[in-house]
Write a protein that holds these residues in place. Structure first.
Motif: not given
Length: 275
Positions: A1-6, A8-13, A19-20, A65-74
């Motif tokens: 997991m990438a570091d969270t920038l100042s 407040g957004i996780n760019l990796d997620a 993509n999701a 399945r794709d909708l659940n994955e998108l909610e998890r990433l959000s």
């Protein structure tokens, strides 16, 4: 997991969430494609129904399945920090009574209106700057290189200069009556009836075209050329009821003669034929 920038957004997620979203759109597209195709490619009706239900259920499971994955990433993306102060303007959106004091929405509307006004003013300025002597209707027969270029630093021209220009124009067009007057001191105006409106539609159209011509012939550096060009264009209406339309060849269309005159060639056209 990438570091969270100042911020407040996780760019990796955030990248995985994009993509999701694309994967979810593809899954939804397959569902509608399945509904569009319907039951086919099977010999018996029972076989077609089973194949259709199976494919449709599989596509729905993929969407879920794709909708659940998108909610998890959000939930992993995070929220932007409020480290950028808006000062007092940040309190405008907190107005509790929008119906009575919609200051924030009015401010946004005024900002959009100001941007549009600036954009259209820039377009008008660029169009006016494109005006040149090549678009003038005057063909004096004198080379542009030998023509003296008068470049006054101001539009407040001497009265004697104005009198000489109008006198020369009056001699150029003996069949037109031109009178110069100065009702308010040094400001000179040509004697024209600009208040009463003609009761004939043909002359109303000529008046509208003359107003357009005044906006077209624009060259502050050489006002005498502008006046001569406009007067030459205006004089072309001497054959208003005699010149046919250069496009359709008719003298009358909807009961009116060709009232438009081309700014460059002075050719006559009906309003509908010049476009």
């Amino acid at each position: 997991m990438a570091d969270t920038l100042s911020v407040g957004i996780n760019l990796d997620a955030f990248a995985h969430a994009i993509n999701a979203i694309q994967q979810l759109r593809s899954s939804v597209t397959r569902v509608f494609d399945s509904l569009k195709d319907g039951m086919k490619n099977k010999e018996t009706l029972e076989g077609r129904e089973k194949a259709f239900i199976s494919d449709f259920q599989e596509n729905l499971h993929a969407v879920n399945r794709d909708l659940n994955e998108l909610e998890r990433l959000s939930n992993l993306v995070g929220r932007p920090s409020e480290s950028h102060p808006l000062h007092n303007s940040g309190l405008l959106s907190l107005d509790p009574v929008q119906d009575k004091t919609p200051l924030y929405s009015q401010l946004l509307q005024a900002y959009k209106w100001s941007n549009k006004l600036q954009y259209h003013a820039g377009l008008a300025s660029s169009l006016l700057n494109q005006q040149s002597l090549k678009r003038s209707a005057m063909q004096m027969g004198v080379s542009a290189k030998r023509r003296p270029k008068v470049q006054p630093t101001t539009l407040a021209l001497p009265p004697q200069y104005v009198d000489d220009v109008i006198a020369r124009i009056d001699r150029m067009f003996p069949d037109m009556s031109i009178h110069l007057s100065r009702p308010n001191g040094s400001s000179a105006v040509l004697l024209l009836d600009i208040w009463s409106k003609s009761s004939y539609q043909v002359f109303q159209k000529v008046t509208d075209h003359a107003t357009t011509a005044l906006l077209h012939y624009q060259l502050p550096q050489m006002p005498d050329v502008v006046v001569r060009s406009f007067m030459t264009w205006l004089r072309s209406y001497i054959k208003l009821f005699q010149a046919p339309c250069q496009r359709c060849g008719k003298f009358l269309q909807d009961g009116l003669p060709p009232t438009w005159r081309d700014f460059r060639t002075l050719e006559a056209f009906h309003d509908t034929c010049r476009q």
